[in-house]
Design a protein around this motif. Sequence first.
Motif, PDB file in Angstrom:
ATOM      1  N   GLN A   1     -14.170  -7.335   9.168  1.00 54.13           N
ATOM      2  CA  GLN A   1     -14.429  -5.904   9.193  1.00 54.13           C
ATOM      3  C   GLN A   1     -13.302  -5.151   9.905  1.00 54.13           C
ATOM      4  O   GLN A   1     -12.939  -4.038   9.507  1.00 54.13           O
ATOM      5  N   THR A   2     -12.736  -5.751  10.942  1.00 57.86           N
ATOM      6  CA  THR A   2     -11.625  -5.133  11.666  1.00 57.86           C
ATOM      7  C   THR A   2     -10.425  -4.931  10.744  1.00 57.86           C
ATOM      8  O   THR A   2      -9.798  -3.872  10.724  1.00 57.86           O
ATOM      9  N   VAL A   3     -10.115  -5.961   9.966  1.00 60.72           N
ATOM     10  CA  VAL A   3      -8.996  -5.876   9.020  1.00 60.72           C
ATOM     11  C   VAL A   3      -9.305  -4.873   7.923  1.00 60.72           C
ATOM     12  O   VAL A   3      -8.441  -4.075   7.524  1.00 60.72           O
ATOM     13  N   LEU A   4     -10.549  -4.883   7.427  1.00 61.73           N
ATOM     14  CA  LEU A   4     -10.953  -3.958   6.370  1.00 61.73           C
ATOM     15  C   LEU A   4     -10.770  -2.509   6.820  1.00 61.73           C
ATOM     16  O   LEU A   4     -10.209  -1.675   6.083  1.00 61.73           O
ATOM     17  N   VAL A   5     -11.211  -2.191   8.037  1.00 58.23           N
ATOM     18  CA  VAL A   5     -11.082  -0.838   8.557  1.00 58.23           C
ATOM     19  C   VAL A   5      -9.617  -0.501   8.851  1.00 58.23           C
ATOM     20  O   VAL A   5      -9.171   0.627   8.601  1.00 58.23           O
ATOM     21  N   SER A   6      -8.859  -1.467   9.343  1.00 58.44           N
ATOM     22  CA  SER A   6      -7.444  -1.229   9.636  1.00 58.44           C
ATOM     23  C   SER A   6      -6.664  -0.901   8.368  1.00 58.44           C
ATOM     24  O   SER A   6      -5.858   0.042   8.334  1.00 58.44           O
ATOM     25  N   LEU A   7      -6.902  -1.671   7.313  1.00 57.05           N
ATOM     26  CA  LEU A   7      -6.237  -1.397   6.035  1.00 57.05           C
ATOM     27  C   LEU A   7      -6.745  -0.094   5.430  1.00 57.05           C
ATOM     28  O   LEU A   7      -5.984   0.642   4.779  1.00 57.05           O
ATOM     29  N   GLY A   8      -8.021   0.212   5.646  1.00 55.48           N
ATOM     30  CA  GLY A   8      -8.565   1.487   5.190  1.00 55.48           C
ATOM     31  C   GLY A   8      -7.903   2.648   5.900  1.00 55.48           C
ATOM     32  O   GLY A   8      -7.603   3.687   5.292  1.00 55.48           O
ATOM     33  N   THR A   9      -7.663   2.496   7.196  1.00 55.86           N
ATOM     34  CA  THR A   9      -6.967   3.533   7.965  1.00 55.86           C
ATOM     35  C   THR A   9      -5.563   3.752   7.430  1.00 55.86           C
ATOM     36  O   THR A   9      -5.110   4.894   7.266  1.00 55.86           O
ATOM     37  N   ALA A  10      -4.867   2.643   7.142  1.00 51.52           N
ATOM     38  CA  ALA A  10      -3.517   2.743   6.589  1.00 51.52           C
ATOM     39  C   ALA A  10      -3.534   3.450   5.234  1.00 51.52           C
ATOM     40  O   ALA A  10      -2.639   4.267   4.925  1.00 51.52           O
ATOM     41  N   ALA A  11      -4.563   3.165   4.423  1.00 51.86           N
ATOM     42  CA  ALA A  11      -4.680   3.800   3.105  1.00 51.86           C
ATOM     43  C   ALA A  11      -4.926   5.298   3.239  1.00 51.86           C
ATOM     44  O   ALA A  11      -4.357   6.109   2.493  1.00 51.86           O
ATOM     45  N   ILE A  12      -5.766   5.688   4.194  1.00 54.55           N
ATOM     46  CA  ILE A  12      -6.046   7.110   4.425  1.00 54.55           C
ATOM     47  C   ILE A  12      -4.786   7.850   4.857  1.00 54.55           C
ATOM     48  O   ILE A  12      -4.479   8.945   4.363  1.00 54.55           O
ATOM     49  N   LEU A  13      -4.031   7.251   5.762  1.00 50.90           N
ATOM     50  CA  LEU A  13      -2.786   7.864   6.233  1.00 50.90           C
ATOM     51  C   LEU A  13      -1.782   7.993   5.090  1.00 50.90           C
ATOM     52  O   LEU A  13      -1.116   9.023   4.940  1.00 50.90           O
ATOM     53  N   ALA A  14      -1.686   6.942   4.274  1.00 50.24           N
ATOM     54  CA  ALA A  14      -0.750   6.969   3.142  1.00 50.24           C
ATOM     55  C   ALA A  14      -1.131   8.045   2.142  1.00 50.24           C
ATOM     56  O   ALA A  14      -0.265   8.733   1.583  1.00 50.24           O
ATOM     57  N   LYS A  15      -2.432   8.215   1.926  1.00 49.57           N
ATOM     58  CA  LYS A  15      -2.894   9.227   0.975  1.00 49.57           C
ATOM     59  C   LYS A  15      -2.464  10.629   1.393  1.00 49.57           C
ATOM     60  O   LYS A  15      -1.985  11.420   0.573  1.00 49.57           O
ATOM     61  N   TYR A  16      -2.630  10.934   2.673  1.00 49.12           N
ATOM     62  CA  TYR A  16      -2.356  12.293   3.132  1.00 49.12           C
ATOM     63  C   TYR A  16      -0.873  12.556   3.390  1.00 49.12           C
ATOM     64  O   TYR A  16      -0.401  13.681   3.229  1.00 49.12           O
ATOM     65  N   PHE A  17      -0.127  11.518   3.747  1.00 50.93           N
ATOM     66  CA  PHE A  17       1.299  11.717   4.001  1.00 50.93           C
ATOM     67  C   PHE A  17       2.139  11.652   2.741  1.00 50.93           C
ATOM     68  O   PHE A  17       3.194  12.264   2.646  1.00 50.93           O
ATOM     69  N   PHE A  18       1.654  10.895   1.750  1.00 54.09           N
ATOM     70  CA  PHE A  18       2.450  10.695   0.535  1.00 54.09           C
ATOM     71  C   PHE A  18       1.761  11.194  -0.728  1.00 54.09           C
ATOM     72  O   PHE A  18       2.264  10.984  -1.834  1.00 54.09           O
ATOM     73  N   SER A  19       0.602  11.855  -0.593  1.00 55.29           N
ATOM     74  CA  SER A  19      -0.124  12.424  -1.744  1.00 55.29           C
ATOM     75  C   SER A  19      -0.308  11.400  -2.862  1.00 55.29           C
ATOM     76  O   SER A  19       0.090  11.613  -4.009  1.00 55.29           O
ATOM     77  N   ILE A  20      -0.915  10.274  -2.516  1.00 52.22           N
ATOM     78  CA  ILE A  20      -1.086   9.189  -3.477  1.00 52.22           C
ATOM     79  C   ILE A  20      -2.002   9.579  -4.630  1.00 52.22           C
ATOM     80  O   ILE A  20      -1.777   9.223  -5.771  1.00 52.22           O
ATOM     81  N   PHE A  21      -3.064  10.352  -4.337  1.00 51.22           N
ATOM     82  CA  PHE A  21      -4.025  10.744  -5.376  1.00 51.22           C
ATOM     83  C   PHE A  21      -4.078  12.267  -5.485  1.00 51.22           C
ATOM     84  O   PHE A  21      -5.042  12.907  -5.059  1.00 51.22           O
TER      85      PHE A  21
END
Length: 341
Positions: A129-149
């Motif tokens: 769960q720690t890894v799942l949330v950590s990767l989720g956090t990275a995905a959220i940051l990437a979405k907002y900084f790089f406009s992935i979607f």
Amino acid sequence: MKEHINKKNIILLILVTVIVLYITTGGELQSIMHILSHVNVFWLSIALSMIVLYWFFSACTLYIMLRAYNDQIRLREVFKLTLSTQFFNGITPFASGGQPFQIYVLNKHSNMKLSSITSASLHNFIVYQTVLVSLGTAAILAKYFFSIFPENPASMTFVAGIGFGLNLFVIAAMIIIAVSPKLTSTILAFIYQLIGISPLKKRLPSIKAKTDHTVEHFHKDILVLMSDKDMYFKVLSLNVVKMVCYYAVAYFICLAAGFNAINVWQAIIASAYIMMVTSVVPLPGASGGAEMGFLIFFGSFVIGAQATAIMLLWRFITYYVGLFVGMLTYFIGYHKRPADI
């Protein structure tokens, strides 16, 4: 182990699958079938190998945790157990059936204490769960900084956010339960009160004595695990690798379907968002939510019949293959011929 299998969940799963297939393929069935009949077998086999690696690394993490208590346990048997777990995760809401099944099998077929098995299973889940949330956090940051979607509807992002928060809450709750005997005692006291007014009240003294003994050893055992920093780092690293393998499946399926206008990082980020969406879907296999989430998040890159064909392949490999393999492993490896671990 027949009591582990809920036939109603299987029927519900089949019903939801049929409905989802009808909705997602409506009006484009001929185009979808054309794409599926022309997939690149090489890239499809790579996608399949990614999910096999996901299972293998899942087995490795549990194996490492269990060896802290029993150095005679065998990796091949833990791998068999992990494969069977895919079946029980797949037929239960929120994938809640896998861990109880693992604990049941280990308690029945190994010489380990129930408290040790439970602490290893719980700690393994906490790291995951720690890894799942950590990767989720990275995905959220990437979405907002790089406009992935850029075309993604806000409602689905909100659902993913709820899933992220739910997983974060689960981690916090599991850690508190693991390290706080006082909280565990409070929860057990409430459960004992319920048993005291139930038909099981005559058995309350024996239930209480056995449970208190197991919980006492559970807290001691889990502290042993948490003090081993090298093991924790190893399991953490393997969980990162296994989740990246799982998230990369979509990328190789895109290549198999002839769509190459997406890079591996975009596919991994989109898959991380889908994982957060599935966290809030209570149906077995997150049926319906997983498919819709895929079409919405990957809809920023691919549309139409090609998107649906890719989604169907992704769903088949990440879910149904594990379901079938897990079912066969369970019936051959445990239901028909139980073996010691």
